[in-house]
Design an enzyme around this catalytic site. Sequence first.
Site, PDB file in Angstrom:
ATOM      1  N   GLU A 276      -6.663  13.763  53.594  1.00 24.51           N
ATOM      2  CA  GLU A 276      -5.295  13.771  52.773  1.00 24.51           C
ATOM      3  C   GLU A 276      -5.164  15.352  52.210  1.00 24.51           C
ATOM      4  O   GLU A 276      -5.142  15.610  51.083  1.00 24.51           O
ATOM      5  CB  GLU A 276      -5.610  12.973  51.396  1.00 24.51           C
ATOM      6  CG  GLU A 276      -6.049  11.416  51.922  1.00 24.51           C
ATOM      7  CD  GLU A 276      -6.363  10.554  50.642  1.00 24.51           C
ATOM      8  OE1 GLU A 276      -6.466  11.291  49.292  1.00 24.51           O
ATOM      9  OE2 GLU A 276      -6.632   9.585  50.451  1.00 24.51           O
ATOM     10  N   PRO A 277      -4.899  16.117  53.218  1.00 21.21           N
ATOM     11  CA  PRO A 277      -4.643  17.520  52.618  1.00 21.21           C
ATOM     12  C   PRO A 277      -3.221  17.796  52.244  1.00 21.21           C
ATOM     13  O   PRO A 277      -2.441  17.380  52.770  1.00 21.21           O
ATOM     14  CB  PRO A 277      -4.841  18.385  54.032  1.00 21.21           C
ATOM     15  CG  PRO A 277      -4.520  17.370  55.063  1.00 21.21           C
ATOM     16  CD  PRO A 277      -4.864  16.079  54.623  1.00 21.21           C
ATOM     17  N   GLY A 278      -3.134  18.596  51.120  1.00 25.96           N
ATOM     18  CA  GLY A 278      -1.879  18.672  50.686  1.00 25.96           C
ATOM     19  C   GLY A 278      -1.776  20.401  50.645  1.00 25.96           C
ATOM     20  O   GLY A 278      -1.169  20.846  51.675  1.00 25.96           O
ATOM     21  N   ARG A 279      -2.385  21.024  49.628  1.00 22.02           N
ATOM     22  CA  ARG A 279      -2.246  22.511  49.368  1.00 22.02           C
ATOM     23  C   ARG A 279      -2.287  23.274  50.540  1.00 22.02           C
ATOM     24  O   ARG A 279      -1.567  24.061  51.095  1.00 22.02           O
ATOM     25  CB  ARG A 279      -3.261  22.849  48.315  1.00 22.02           C
ATOM     26  CG  ARG A 279      -3.170  24.239  47.963  1.00 22.02           C
ATOM     27  CD  ARG A 279      -4.192  24.684  47.138  1.00 22.02           C
ATOM     28  NE  ARG A 279      -4.898  23.691  46.224  1.00 22.02           N
ATOM     29  CZ  ARG A 279      -4.496  23.721  44.876  1.00 22.02           C
ATOM     30  NH1 ARG A 279      -3.806  24.568  44.370  1.00 22.02           N
ATOM     31  NH2 ARG A 279      -5.249  22.697  44.000  1.00 22.02           N
ATOM     32  N   TYR A 319      -3.140  26.535  34.604  1.00 25.86           N
ATOM     33  CA  TYR A 319      -4.417  26.826  34.904  1.00 25.86           C
ATOM     34  C   TYR A 319      -4.917  28.347  34.937  1.00 25.86           C
ATOM     35  O   TYR A 319      -5.826  28.537  35.725  1.00 25.86           O
ATOM     36  CB  TYR A 319      -4.670  26.145  36.535  1.00 25.86           C
ATOM     37  CG  TYR A 319      -4.077  24.854  36.894  1.00 25.86           C
ATOM     38  CD1 TYR A 319      -4.734  23.780  36.531  1.00 25.86           C
ATOM     39  CD2 TYR A 319      -3.217  24.980  37.825  1.00 25.86           C
ATOM     40  CE1 TYR A 319      -4.038  22.566  36.862  1.00 25.86           C
ATOM     41  CE2 TYR A 319      -2.457  23.681  38.006  1.00 25.86           C
ATOM     42  CZ  TYR A 319      -3.022  22.347  37.637  1.00 25.86           C
ATOM     43  OH  TYR A 319      -2.472  21.424  37.906  1.00 25.86           O
ATOM     44  N   CYS A 346      10.741  29.932  25.963  1.00 26.82           N
ATOM     45  CA  CYS A 346      10.052  30.411  24.611  1.00 26.82           C
ATOM     46  C   CYS A 346       8.811  29.783  24.281  1.00 26.82           C
ATOM     47  O   CYS A 346       8.509  29.105  23.410  1.00 26.82           O
ATOM     48  CB  CYS A 346      11.235  29.605  23.569  1.00 26.82           C
ATOM     49  SG  CYS A 346      12.930  29.820  24.009  1.00 26.82           S
ATOM     50  N   GLU A 347       7.653  30.428  25.085  1.00 29.16           N
ATOM     51  CA  GLU A 347       6.511  30.037  25.071  1.00 29.16           C
ATOM     52  C   GLU A 347       5.635  31.190  25.427  1.00 29.16           C
ATOM     53  O   GLU A 347       6.144  31.901  26.535  1.00 29.16           O
ATOM     54  CB  GLU A 347       5.925  28.790  25.910  1.00 29.16           C
ATOM     55  CG  GLU A 347       6.848  27.664  25.467  1.00 29.16           C
ATOM     56  CD  GLU A 347       5.990  26.332  25.618  1.00 29.16           C
ATOM     57  OE1 GLU A 347       4.695  26.377  25.664  1.00 29.16           O
ATOM     58  OE2 GLU A 347       6.577  25.305  25.820  1.00 29.16           O
ATOM     59  N   TYR A 375       2.458  22.361  44.650  1.00 28.75           N
ATOM     60  CA  TYR A 375       2.213  22.111  43.419  1.00 28.75           C
ATOM     61  C   TYR A 375       3.135  23.307  42.635  1.00 28.75           C
ATOM     62  O   TYR A 375       2.767  23.415  41.615  1.00 28.75           O
ATOM     63  CB  TYR A 375       0.933  22.255  43.109  1.00 28.75           C
ATOM     64  CG  TYR A 375      -0.073  21.170  43.774  1.00 28.75           C
ATOM     65  CD1 TYR A 375       0.141  19.682  43.578  1.00 28.75           C
ATOM     66  CD2 TYR A 375      -1.078  21.564  44.653  1.00 28.75           C
ATOM     67  CE1 TYR A 375      -0.705  18.950  44.164  1.00 28.75           C
ATOM     68  CE2 TYR A 375      -1.781  20.858  45.426  1.00 28.75           C
ATOM     69  CZ  TYR A 375      -1.534  19.383  44.954  1.00 28.75           C
ATOM     70  OH  TYR A 375      -2.336  18.442  45.821  1.00 28.75           O
TER      71      TYR A 375
END
Length: 421
Positions: A276-279, A319, A346-347, A375
Amino acid sequence: MNQFPGFEYRQDNLYVEEVDIPRMALEYGTPLYIYSKSALTSRWVELCTAFSSIDFLPCYAVKANSNIAILQMLAQWGAGFDIVSVGELERVLAAGGDASKVMFSGVAKREDEIRKAIHCQTGCINVESEYELTRICAISADMKMHVNVSLRINPDVNPNTHPYTSTGLKESKFGITSELALKLYTSIKDDPWVRPVGVDCHIGSQITETQPYVEAAKHVFEFVEKLEQLGIELKHIDLGGGFGITYDNEKPPAFSHYAEVITPLFKGKHYQLVLEPGRSIVANAGILVTAVEYIKDIEVNEFVLVDAAMNDLMRPALYQAWHTVLPVTLNAKRVDKVYDIVGPVCESGDFFAKKREMKELQPGELLAVMSAGAYAMTMASNYNTRQRPCELMIDGGNTHLIRRRDALDELWQNEILLPTD
Ligand code: LLP
């Protein structure tokens, strides 16, 4: 640049395949996501070639990038899909995906999601708890329809990755122990509607070594041998996704190296391998292009304020993830600088890079935030009532708009004013 195939400098300008980025920024505005079709295609071909000596079903993890044009490409190549919601299921179907090649993962599937999955004859539901299995048994009996299931076991392997993306340890919320799984497979052995067809695990994400997969696979094979002794014959073994990529200087194994250690375990066995590869398929096929609005020098820090923000790409904020940031136009004559590249939200967590060494930048210039194919857009939000970016797919010299930018009034179209007297 060879870590980013599909992207290269030509006469000082960064190109995506045959198309130069300044031209696209002018036409479509910034911030914008751009993907290289050839980069994406070659990763998929690499994966399929690596595992071609065994019975193999690659199921692309939709959560990494769920744009329907990308799903459509994968569906045309015969891909299966790993999904985690009814929304992702509907997307896959809208893109022409084959429901029978869909693995439905996720730790808290709702009753309506299970019903829909059964109704569409989804390839397999990956079950994550005893209660979920009970629920699936009841729903399939009620619908009088068969359902294929796999139980997600927790191999208790440490994948040496970010704690937020480590999912195969025994204390995690995902999966169940092998002991409980054994009991549950036995309990559904003779169920008239529920068919145990597989077993699955997923140990984490952005894993950059082969050893955790070998350990997990060995654990799973020991487990299926116990099932065989009980007369339970599964069809597939799903080892999940998680294959890491190069964001900075990581050196992840090639798909062929994973295949070298995984395929021998399947030789001479009747099990189909599911991954199930995504990235690893999409991350380095995409970039986020943003324009510099201001340079702000406060002596202790020099900020490059750009028009993209954490709402467009939240991996650094969430992250502290590293993304390479490249100037779209090279200018060797400029002096060296150290910048914090930050967005307008504003963070304080709204940043793309901190203390980054770059050539001096000017307002109006373009930057490319690399490795932004996975992602990235899928985790984008409308925070600060910001429009999510548009997305382009470049195919040689052709540009395809595969998602238009949010229109401002779309952002509150589901909201309702209170009645006034
Ligand atoms: N299968 C399951 C059951 C998963 O939970 C995941 C990812 C995958 C497959 C795909 O993993 P991949 O091959 O893409 O590593 N937002 C984080 C990553 C979260 C991954 C969640 N699960 C990030 O930006 O790094």
